[in-house]
Design a protein around this motif. Structure first.
Motif, PDB file in Angstrom:
ATOM      1  N   LYS A 117      60.763 136.798  23.786  1.00  0.00           N
ATOM      2  CA  LYS A 117      61.661 137.074  23.125  1.00  0.00           C
ATOM      3  C   LYS A 117      61.648 137.681  21.648  1.00  0.00           C
ATOM      4  N   VAL A 118      60.808 137.103  20.940  1.00  0.00           N
ATOM      5  CA  VAL A 118      60.593 137.526  19.577  1.00  0.00           C
ATOM      6  C   VAL A 118      59.993 138.820  19.677  1.00  0.00           C
ATOM      7  N   ALA A 119      59.059 139.072  20.491  1.00  0.00           N
ATOM      8  CA  ALA A 119      58.348 140.545  20.967  1.00  0.00           C
ATOM      9  C   ALA A 119      59.398 141.471  21.005  1.00  0.00           C
ATOM     10  N   GLU A 120      60.387 141.263  21.785  1.00  0.00           N
ATOM     11  CA  GLU A 120      61.542 142.096  22.244  1.00  0.00           C
ATOM     12  C   GLU A 120      62.141 142.617  20.990  1.00  0.00           C
ATOM     13  N   CYS A 121      61.923 141.502  19.903  1.00  0.00           N
ATOM     14  CA  CYS A 121      63.016 141.721  18.749  1.00  0.00           C
ATOM     15  C   CYS A 121      62.116 142.863  17.707  1.00  0.00           C
ATOM     16  N   LEU A 122      60.843 142.621  17.789  1.00  0.00           N
ATOM     17  CA  LEU A 122      60.058 143.425  17.010  1.00  0.00           C
ATOM     18  C   LEU A 122      59.998 145.128  17.725  1.00  0.00           C
ATOM     19  N   ARG A 123      60.182 145.148  19.037  1.00  0.00           N
ATOM     20  CA  ARG A 123      60.125 146.186  19.871  1.00  0.00           C
ATOM     21  C   ARG A 123      61.509 146.890  19.440  1.00  0.00           C
ATOM     22  N   ASP A 124      62.422 146.345  19.341  1.00  0.00           N
ATOM     23  CA  ASP A 124      63.755 146.828  19.026  1.00  0.00           C
ATOM     24  C   ASP A 124      63.944 147.100  17.539  1.00  0.00           C
ATOM     25  N   GLY A 125      62.858 146.816  16.694  1.00  0.00           N
ATOM     26  CA  GLY A 125      63.197 147.141  15.237  1.00  0.00           C
ATOM     27  C   GLY A 125      63.978 145.945  14.577  1.00  0.00           C
ATOM     28  N   ILE A 126      64.238 144.951  15.077  1.00  0.00           N
ATOM     29  CA  ILE A 126      64.908 144.054  14.773  1.00  0.00           C
ATOM     30  C   ILE A 126      64.188 142.952  13.735  1.00  0.00           C
ATOM     31  N   VAL A 127      63.037 142.904  13.646  1.00  0.00           N
ATOM     32  CA  VAL A 127      62.181 142.102  12.673  1.00  0.00           C
ATOM     33  C   VAL A 127      60.849 143.283  12.581  1.00  0.00           C
ATOM     34  N   THR A 128      60.529 143.149  11.159  1.00  0.00           N
ATOM     35  CA  THR A 128      59.378 143.825  10.667  1.00  0.00           C
ATOM     36  C   THR A 128      58.161 143.295  11.065  1.00  0.00           C
ATOM     37  N   PRO A 129      56.869 144.071  11.178  1.00  0.00           N
ATOM     38  CA  PRO A 129      55.609 143.305  11.509  1.00  0.00           C
ATOM     39  C   PRO A 129      55.213 142.420  10.506  1.00  0.00           C
ATOM     40  N   HIS A 130      55.605 142.564   9.286  1.00  0.00           N
ATOM     41  CA  HIS A 130      54.936 141.428   8.365  1.00  0.00           C
ATOM     42  C   HIS A 130      55.391 140.136   8.487  1.00  0.00           C
ATOM     43  N   HIS A 131      56.522 139.802   9.186  1.00  0.00           N
ATOM     44  CA  HIS A 131      57.275 138.641   9.298  1.00  0.00           C
ATOM     45  C   HIS A 131      56.590 138.218  10.666  1.00  0.00           C
ATOM     46  N   ILE A 132      55.847 138.998  11.476  1.00  0.00           N
ATOM     47  CA  ILE A 132      55.307 138.241  12.910  1.00  0.00           C
ATOM     48  C   ILE A 132      54.217 137.277  12.490  1.00  0.00           C
ATOM     49  N   ARG A 133      53.474 137.487  11.597  1.00  0.00           N
ATOM     50  CA  ARG A 133      52.533 136.679  11.443  1.00  0.00           C
ATOM     51  C   ARG A 133      53.010 135.414  11.105  1.00  0.00           C
ATOM     52  N   THR A 134      53.886 135.217  10.253  1.00  0.00           N
ATOM     53  CA  THR A 134      54.569 134.055   9.758  1.00  0.00           C
ATOM     54  C   THR A 134      55.022 133.179  11.000  1.00  0.00           C
ATOM     55  N   ILE A 135      55.964 134.058  11.907  1.00  0.00           N
ATOM     56  CA  ILE A 135      56.334 133.227  12.956  1.00  0.00           C
ATOM     57  C   ILE A 135      55.318 132.987  14.099  1.00  0.00           C
ATOM     58  N   VAL A 136      54.092 133.601  14.241  1.00  0.00           N
ATOM     59  CA  VAL A 136      53.307 133.185  15.181  1.00  0.00           C
ATOM     60  C   VAL A 136      52.625 131.882  14.593  1.00  0.00           C
ATOM     61  N   SER A 137      52.234 131.971  13.272  1.00  0.00           N
ATOM     62  CA  SER A 137      51.417 131.145  12.843  1.00  0.00           C
ATOM     63  C   SER A 137      52.329 129.663  12.596  1.00  0.00           C
ATOM     64  N   ARG A 138      53.430 129.669  12.472  1.00  0.00           N
ATOM     65  CA  ARG A 138      54.345 128.228  12.231  1.00  0.00           C
ATOM     66  C   ARG A 138      54.958 128.029  13.509  1.00  0.00           C
ATOM     67  N   THR A 139      54.672 128.590  14.486  1.00  0.00           N
ATOM     68  CA  THR A 139      54.943 128.209  16.266  1.00  0.00           C
ATOM     69  C   THR A 139      53.747 127.765  16.840  1.00  0.00           C
ATOM     70  N   GLU A 140      52.620 127.523  16.321  1.00  0.00           N
ATOM     71  CA  GLU A 140      51.460 127.568  16.662  1.00  0.00           C
ATOM     72  C   GLU A 140      51.232 126.278  17.574  1.00  0.00           C
ATOM     73  N   LEU A 141      51.974 125.019  16.965  1.00  0.00           N
ATOM     74  CA  LEU A 141      51.940 123.764  17.955  1.00  0.00           C
ATOM     75  C   LEU A 141      52.808 123.634  18.792  1.00  0.00           C
ATOM     76  N   ILE A 142      53.663 124.673  19.318  1.00  0.00           N
ATOM     77  CA  ILE A 142      54.162 124.367  20.545  1.00  0.00           C
ATOM     78  C   ILE A 142      53.643 125.006  21.478  1.00  0.00           C
ATOM     79  N   GLU A 143      52.678 125.507  21.188  1.00  0.00           N
ATOM     80  CA  GLU A 143      51.782 126.073  22.458  1.00  0.00           C
ATOM     81  C   GLU A 143      51.720 125.298  23.573  1.00  0.00           C
ATOM     82  N   GLY A 144      52.234 125.824  24.931  1.00  0.00           N
ATOM     83  CA  GLY A 144      51.950 124.873  26.036  1.00  0.00           C
ATOM     84  C   GLY A 144      53.057 123.727  26.281  1.00  0.00           C
TER      85      GLY A 144
END
Length: 619
Positions: A117-144
């Motif tokens: 769903k975050v990827a869809e926000c990027l696709r729709d221009g809701i979030v900018t690419p430089h914020h994606i690294r922040t979101i991915v890194s700070r949600t790493e521990l919820i993997e699985g």
């Protein structure tokens, strides 16, 4: 065999060069020679296009990962495994580093599998690419984890709210969503991190070295405050940058040596030449850091709503050694103790904590948000969720530590348990309005309103700014009329906003206009806007303290008092001027630097400090 050169100068037959594409089909103007308003429109559209292209890039990288890595990743033990080879293929083709290619692959897979769903926000221009690294890194521990989809939905819903984002607000939003779904795992990770604290030294080039001290967030905030406070003890003629002064101040505090201004004035003219660090530490005001939380966070986690216990398969056994969480009495309005770190269960509400030394002072507000509190059934033997992903049975609050960000509820309780902690509630849990201004001056907000506004705004409210609200100014959105206060801006929660000094000056002396008013759909929340000189209006923060601390919604302030007599007018404000235009200053700095280089090449002193140590040759 066919060879193809790939690179900036290569002719590609696979795709049409971007410059040759139809700009109108891309929604772009035919030329960049545009008036400022149209150029801004094109910039906004271009930013959305960049976000879409980045999403497309992630999709392509994920497809390559699915084809070249996934079939082999469970059994591939080669040093140069399938992931490494896939990343090397991308790096070689795109002429980027292997690290950048690995990061691209990692983020692409995370967006596909963990954060769709975050990827869809990027696709729709809701979030900018430089914020994606922040979101991915700070949600790493919820993997699985089986609640990963909930975190993804929470973040995507926050991103789609109208408003602007700064990197710091993005970080606290993501951390808040993770902490709410994963309290037990966060607690376990923090204990492991505390055990692994360390001090390291890394030798660099040119005779320099870097030290790293990994400590709890509150210790780091205190150390940084002490360093910056000492670094500020210089006169305006000090030649060092802020970073260099902070480095010198840090070393002086560690070694207990003197710290002083390096201006070229004699000691009789500059009182900052030599500062005794020990005496300065003893006589300076105590260092205070600010922590904001809800009073319910101080009492511990509460049972999660049944709808959020998403994994209820009969095959999952109850968790071992699960102790019931005591319920919070909804009618308890006993004030939180201000004599020590001990707290009594009280009504829910935000707690703004100032930490002197290693202790906390907290400002809390009552928040009776519910009429019933769920009670844990001690005899329950039903399934409580998965054994592996903890945190599904209980919900815990979080704290906001100024200058650091979000900390877990367990961390908040550790700080509250310190014997030097002082906890100050905002309000008593009743509907009694709090005073908005100081009794003698309707222009100055009360201490309660000051703490509330800073806890609500968290950072400077200018779009994109990361400066903490606790380090900035409280600005009257509508200018205060000191001669006739009833005609000017009001000193109340709606009339004040936190701004850093730069944006405060920009609003005061520039052509920018800010506004702030209650949200028609939710009067407890505020809508903040900035209108730039060409008339375009930009929304303020999309995520504020209201989203982190629900108790803020229930705090009420009284109306500012009407003065009986007009106050004398203040002198008019005058914008400071530069000693010379910016370009002239830049050229002068370059000339000075060139002259210093020439002097050093001749073996002559180039600065006053070098001149003091200079000894002419004996001939």
């Amino acid at each position: 065999m066919v060879g193809m050169q790939v690179g900036a100068g290569a002719a590609s037959t696979a795709a049409t060069p971007w410059a040759a594409l139809d700009h109108a089909a891309l929604g772009l103007p035919a030329t960049t020679d545009l008036a400022s308003p149209r150029a801004l429109d094109a910039l906004v559209h271009t930013a959305a296009g960049v976000a879409y292209l980045k999403w497309f890039e992630y999709q392509l990288a994920a497809a390559m990962h699915a084809e070249l890595v996934e079939p082999f990743e469970d059994e591939d033990r080669r040093e140069l495994d399938a992931f490494t080879r896939c990343a090397a293929t991308i790096a070689t083709t795109m002429s980027i580093t292997p690290f950048a290619a690995r990061t691209l692959l990692t983020d692409a897979v995370a967006l596909r599998d963990r954060l769709p769903k975050v990827a869809e926000c990027l696709r729709d221009g809701i979030v900018t690419p430089h914020h994606i690294r922040t979101i991915v890194s700070r949600t790493e521990l919820i993997e699985g984890q089986c609640y990963a989809a909930l975190v993804d939905s929470d973040i995507a819903a926050a991103l789609r709210k109208p408003g602007s984002w700064s990197p710091a607000r993005m970080e606290i939003m993501v951390d808040t969503m993770v902490h709410r779904r994963d309290p037990d795992a966060v607690r376990a990770r923090r204990e492991a991190a505390k055990r692994n604290r360390e001090f390291t030294v890394e030798t660099g080039r040119d005779g320099m070295a870097t030290t790293t001290d990994t400590r709890p967030a509150e210790d780091t905030a205190l150390a940084a405050a002490a360093v910056h406070r000492l670094a500020a003890q210089v006169c305006p003629k000090d030649t060092r940058s802020k970073a260099a002064r902070a480095s010198d101040a840090h070393y002086a505090l560690l070694t207990q040596t003197e710290f002083g201004c390096d201006c070229d004035r004699p000691i009789t003219d500059c009182r900052y030449k030599n500062i005794d660090v020990g005496r300065f530490a003893a006589t300076a005001p105590r260092i205070v850091i600010h922590l904001v939380t809800d009073t319910t966070t101080l009492t511990g986690p509460v049972p999660a709503p049944e709808s959020e216990r998403i994994c209820r398969s009969p095959q999952h056994l109850p968790r071992p050694n699960t102790e019931p969480t005591p319920a919070v009495r909804p009618d308890a309005t006993e004030p939180v103790s201000t004599d020590s770190g001990a707290t009594e269960p009280g009504a829910a509400g935000p707690v703004a904590a100032d930490q002197p030394g290693t202790a906390n002072q907290a400002d809390a507000a009552a928040d009776p948000t519910s009429t019933e509190s769920p009670v844990v059934d001690e005899s329950s033997e039903g399934p409580h969720g998965c054994d592996e992903p903890l945190g599904l049975d209980t919900v815990d609050g979080v704290g906001f530590l100024a200058g650091i960000g979000i900390i877990s509820g367990a961390h908040v309780r550790d700080l509250a348990a310190d014997p030097r902690t002082v906890i100050r509630p905002l309000g008593d849990g009743t509907d009694t309005p709090l005073p908005a201004t100081q009794p003698s001056n309707p222009y100055r907000p009360s201490a309660a309103l000051d703490a509330y506004v800073r806890a609500r705004d968290q950072f400077c409210t200018w779009p994109g700014c990361n400066r903490p609200a606790w380090d900035g100014d409280l600005d009257h959105i509508t200018e205060y009329d000191h001669t006739h206060p009833e005609k000017g801006g009001r000193t109340d929660a709606t009339g004040l906003g936190a701004e850093c000094r730069f944006h405060h000056l920009l609003k005061t002396f520039g052509d920018f206009v800010d506004d702030q008013y209650p949200d028609p759909t939710d009067p407890a929340r505020l809508i903040r806007t900035i209108t730039i000189p060409d008339g375009r209006t930009v929304l303020g923060p999309a995520f504020t303290g209201h989203d982190v601390h629900p108790g803020l919604d229930t705090i009420v302030f009284g109306d500012p008092p009407d003065p009986s007599t007009p106050r004398p007018p203040r002198p008019g404000l005058t914008e400071r001027t530069r000693p010379a235009p910016r370009t002239e200053q830049k050229h002068a700095r370059r000339r000075q630097e060139r002259n210093r280089n020439r002097l050093r090449n001749l073996g002559l002193p180039a600065t006053p400090a070098e001149a003091a140590d200079y000894e002419p040759p004996p001939f």
